[in-house]
Design a protein around this motif. Structure first.
Motif, PDB file in Angstrom:
ATOM      1  N   GLU A  58      30.724  38.501  24.868  1.00 44.39           N
ATOM      2  CA  GLU A  58      30.809  39.311  26.053  1.00 44.39           C
ATOM      3  C   GLU A  58      29.518  38.678  26.982  1.00 44.39           C
ATOM      4  O   GLU A  58      28.471  38.109  26.464  1.00 44.39           O
ATOM      5  CB  GLU A  58      30.455  40.612  25.912  1.00 44.39           C
ATOM      6  N   ARG A  59      29.807  38.677  28.222  1.00 40.86           N
ATOM      7  CA  ARG A  59      29.018  38.265  29.264  1.00 40.86           C
ATOM      8  C   ARG A  59      27.885  39.480  29.409  1.00 40.86           C
ATOM      9  O   ARG A  59      28.258  40.428  29.612  1.00 40.86           O
ATOM     10  CB  ARG A  59      29.541  37.829  30.594  1.00 40.86           C
ATOM     11  N   THR A  60      26.443  39.125  29.571  1.00 43.50           N
ATOM     12  CA  THR A  60      25.402  40.105  29.880  1.00 43.50           C
ATOM     13  C   THR A  60      24.626  39.667  31.091  1.00 43.50           C
ATOM     14  O   THR A  60      24.416  38.659  31.245  1.00 43.50           O
ATOM     15  CB  THR A  60      24.878  40.150  28.587  1.00 43.50           C
ATOM     16  N   LEU A  61      24.100  40.671  31.603  1.00 48.01           N
ATOM     17  CA  LEU A  61      23.228  40.618  32.590  1.00 48.01           C
ATOM     18  C   LEU A  61      21.653  40.614  32.012  1.00 48.01           C
ATOM     19  O   LEU A  61      21.251  41.396  31.261  1.00 48.01           O
ATOM     20  CB  LEU A  61      23.015  41.682  33.534  1.00 48.01           C
ATOM     21  N   LEU A  74       3.440  46.076  31.745  1.00 45.82           N
ATOM     22  CA  LEU A  74       3.223  47.351  32.308  1.00 45.82           C
ATOM     23  C   LEU A  74       4.396  48.121  32.349  1.00 45.82           C
ATOM     24  O   LEU A  74       4.611  49.202  32.124  1.00 45.82           O
ATOM     25  CB  LEU A  74       2.606  47.196  33.569  1.00 45.82           C
ATOM     26  N   LEU A  75       5.744  47.541  32.732  1.00 45.38           N
ATOM     27  CA  LEU A  75       6.757  47.697  32.895  1.00 45.38           C
ATOM     28  C   LEU A  75       7.519  47.922  31.495  1.00 45.38           C
ATOM     29  O   LEU A  75       8.274  49.035  31.327  1.00 45.38           O
ATOM     30  CB  LEU A  75       7.702  47.061  33.734  1.00 45.38           C
ATOM     31  N   LEU A  76       7.672  47.159  30.905  1.00 43.53           N
ATOM     32  CA  LEU A  76       8.359  47.041  29.304  1.00 43.53           C
ATOM     33  C   LEU A  76       7.421  46.655  28.377  1.00 43.53           C
ATOM     34  O   LEU A  76       7.581  45.407  28.050  1.00 43.53           O
ATOM     35  CB  LEU A  76       9.657  46.149  29.735  1.00 43.53           C
ATOM     36  N   PRO A  77       6.649  47.251  27.904  1.00 44.01           N
ATOM     37  CA  PRO A  77       5.690  47.027  26.785  1.00 44.01           C
ATOM     38  C   PRO A  77       6.569  46.467  25.613  1.00 44.01           C
ATOM     39  O   PRO A  77       7.600  46.853  25.383  1.00 44.01           O
ATOM     40  CB  PRO A  77       5.206  48.524  26.155  1.00 44.01           C
ATOM     41  N   ASN A  78       6.094  45.319  24.994  1.00 44.81           N
ATOM     42  CA  ASN A  78       6.519  44.630  23.783  1.00 44.81           C
ATOM     43  C   ASN A  78       7.935  43.878  24.075  1.00 44.81           C
ATOM     44  O   ASN A  78       8.515  43.350  23.133  1.00 44.81           O
ATOM     45  CB  ASN A  78       6.751  45.412  22.824  1.00 44.81           C
ATOM     46  N   ALA A  79       8.205  43.715  25.656  1.00 44.24           N
ATOM     47  CA  ALA A  79       9.481  42.974  25.907  1.00 44.24           C
ATOM     48  C   ALA A  79       9.214  41.644  26.026  1.00 44.24           C
ATOM     49  O   ALA A  79       8.220  41.110  26.265  1.00 44.24           O
ATOM     50  CB  ALA A  79       9.897  43.590  27.085  1.00 44.24           C
ATOM     51  N   THR A  80      10.327  40.749  25.574  1.00 44.86           N
ATOM     52  CA  THR A  80      10.140  39.544  25.515  1.00 44.86           C
ATOM     53  C   THR A  80      11.582  38.995  26.541  1.00 44.86           C
ATOM     54  O   THR A  80      12.624  39.594  26.553  1.00 44.86           O
ATOM     55  CB  THR A  80      10.216  38.633  24.302  1.00 44.86           C
ATOM     56  N   LEU A  81      11.227  37.998  27.175  1.00 46.25           N
ATOM     57  CA  LEU A  81      12.344  37.447  28.088  1.00 46.25           C
ATOM     58  C   LEU A  81      13.147  36.252  27.329  1.00 46.25           C
ATOM     59  O   LEU A  81      12.410  35.582  26.604  1.00 46.25           O
ATOM     60  CB  LEU A  81      12.068  37.101  29.432  1.00 46.25           C
ATOM     61  N   PRO A  82      14.392  36.026  27.377  1.00 43.33           N
ATOM     62  CA  PRO A  82      15.242  36.901  28.232  1.00 43.33           C
ATOM     63  C   PRO A  82      15.751  38.423  27.539  1.00 43.33           C
ATOM     64  O   PRO A  82      15.455  38.515  26.466  1.00 43.33           O
ATOM     65  CB  PRO A  82      16.623  36.056  28.301  1.00 43.33           C
ATOM     66  N   LEU A  83      15.977  39.379  28.432  1.00 42.79           N
ATOM     67  CA  LEU A  83      15.965  40.716  28.029  1.00 42.79           C
ATOM     68  C   LEU A  83      17.248  41.134  28.873  1.00 42.79           C
ATOM     69  O   LEU A  83      17.344  41.176  29.859  1.00 42.79           O
ATOM     70  CB  LEU A  83      14.614  41.665  28.552  1.00 42.79           C
ATOM     71  N   ALA A  84      18.097  41.775  27.862  1.00 50.74           N
ATOM     72  CA  ALA A  84      19.492  42.098  28.413  1.00 50.74           C
ATOM     73  C   ALA A  84      18.934  43.528  29.235  1.00 50.74           C
ATOM     74  O   ALA A  84      18.306  44.201  28.629  1.00 50.74           O
ATOM     75  CB  ALA A  84      20.144  42.807  27.202  1.00 50.74           C
ATOM     76  N   ALA A  85      19.687  43.799  30.311  1.00 49.49           N
ATOM     77  CA  ALA A  85      19.337  44.745  31.269  1.00 49.49           C
ATOM     78  C   ALA A  85      20.146  46.048  30.899  1.00 49.49           C
ATOM     79  O   ALA A  85      21.114  46.444  31.628  1.00 49.49           O
ATOM     80  CB  ALA A  85      19.717  44.366  32.756  1.00 49.49           C
ATOM     81  N   THR A  86      20.200  46.439  29.732  1.00 51.17           N
ATOM     82  CA  THR A  86      20.971  47.776  29.118  1.00 51.17           C
ATOM     83  C   THR A  86      20.903  48.751  29.761  1.00 51.17           C
ATOM     84  O   THR A  86      21.645  49.709  29.650  1.00 51.17           O
ATOM     85  CB  THR A  86      20.628  47.937  27.834  1.00 51.17           C
ATOM     86  N   GLY A 121      24.527  46.911  31.171  1.00 53.86           N
ATOM     87  CA  GLY A 121      24.055  45.487  30.902  1.00 53.86           C
ATOM     88  C   GLY A 121      25.174  44.709  30.728  1.00 53.86           C
ATOM     89  O   GLY A 121      24.972  43.307  30.721  1.00 53.86           O
ATOM     90  N   ARG A 122      26.192  44.989  30.381  1.00 53.37           N
ATOM     91  CA  ARG A 122      27.343  44.080  30.051  1.00 53.37           C
ATOM     92  C   ARG A 122      28.292  44.029  30.942  1.00 53.37           C
ATOM     93  O   ARG A 122      28.677  44.964  31.910  1.00 53.37           O
ATOM     94  CB  ARG A 122      28.108  44.720  28.774  1.00 53.37           C
ATOM     95  N   VAL A 123      28.706  42.619  31.295  1.00 54.40           N
ATOM     96  CA  VAL A 123      29.757  42.555  32.436  1.00 54.40           C
ATOM     97  C   VAL A 123      31.121  43.078  32.155  1.00 54.40           C
ATOM     98  O   VAL A 123      31.715  42.979  31.268  1.00 54.40           O
ATOM     99  CB  VAL A 123      29.918  41.058  32.893  1.00 54.40           C
ATOM    100  N   VAL A 124      31.624  43.855  33.013  1.00 55.72           N
ATOM    101  CA  VAL A 124      33.086  44.693  32.875  1.00 55.72           C
ATOM    102  C   VAL A 124      33.872  43.697  33.519  1.00 55.72           C
ATOM    103  O   VAL A 124      35.044  43.283  33.030  1.00 55.72           O
ATOM    104  CB  VAL A 124      32.856  45.994  33.448  1.00 55.72           C
ATOM    105  N   ARG A 125      33.582  43.518  34.781  1.00 58.71           N
ATOM    106  CA  ARG A 125      34.576  42.622  35.710  1.00 58.71           C
ATOM    107  C   ARG A 125      33.812  41.777  36.669  1.00 58.71           C
ATOM    108  O   ARG A 125      32.791  42.210  37.015  1.00 58.71           O
ATOM    109  CB  ARG A 125      35.539  43.508  36.630  1.00 58.71           C
ATOM    110  N   GLU A 126      34.261  40.788  37.318  1.00 57.67           N
ATOM    111  CA  GLU A 126      33.611  39.693  37.940  1.00 57.67           C
ATOM    112  C   GLU A 126      34.868  39.272  39.108  1.00 57.67           C
ATOM    113  O   GLU A 126      35.896  39.195  38.798  1.00 57.67           O
ATOM    114  CB  GLU A 126      33.297  38.357  37.582  1.00 57.67           C
TER     115      GLU A 126
END
Length: 160
Positions: A58-61, A74-86, A121-126
């Motif tokens: 699936e396609r993901t943002l 500060l916003l997302l502790p322990n997050a690494t990029l790329p990060l799914a925008a769930t 975070g998942r693309v439904v339609r485009e």
């Protein structure tokens, strides 16, 4: 909110400008949302970059960048990029090319526009719109030429 510079979203190798600010729902959901120092053209003090990418079947943002980098923990502790925008669900409008005002009442259109419907975070339609050949239209002609769910992106002005 002041007029901020657009965030960038890459879809299939093309970079679109968007004013959706997809991380704001997450930031506002935090018990104590972090505040960042604004700068001209960026009233919220940060600027993420986005990409629609194949992840599995699936396609993901994905958030692929964050400026300033020191603000991400500060916003997302322990997050690494790329990060799914769930955390994000909604429709993102992306535009490319030079802005044009058309119709009466006038509305802004761009040669290339994309609308991406996201659910957790998942693309439904485009929807890709090629608006290069769109002539000036009345409001009613325009509404008849696009799906009704897009109407909210071009609201009717108040009568009077």
């Amino acid at each position: 909110m002041t007029m901020d510079f657009a965030e960038h979203m890459t879809v299939d190798g093309l970079v679109y400008s968007t004013h959706t600010f997809a991380i704001e729902p997450y930031r506002k959901s935090l018990p104590s949302p972090p505040r960042f120092n604004p700068w001209p053209g960026c009233s919220n003090g940060y600027r993420p970059t986005w990409e629609i990418r194949e992840c599995g079947h699936e396609r993901t943002l994905l958030m692929i960048g964050f400026h300033p980098e020191a603000g991400l923990p500060l916003l997302l502790p322990n997050a690494t990029l790329p990060l799914a925008a769930t955390w994000f669900s909604g429709i993102i409008r992306g535009v490319r090319g030079e802005r044009r005002r058309t119709g009466y009442p006038p509305r802004d259109i761009y040669p290339d526009e994309i609308y991406v419907e996201i659910a957790a975070g998942r693309v439904v339609r485009e929807w890709l719109l090629d608006l290069r050949a769109v002539p000036d239209q009345t409001e009613e002609e325009w509404r008849q030429s696009v799906p009704s769910f897009l109407w909210k992106f071009y609201p009717r002005p108040a009568p009077g």
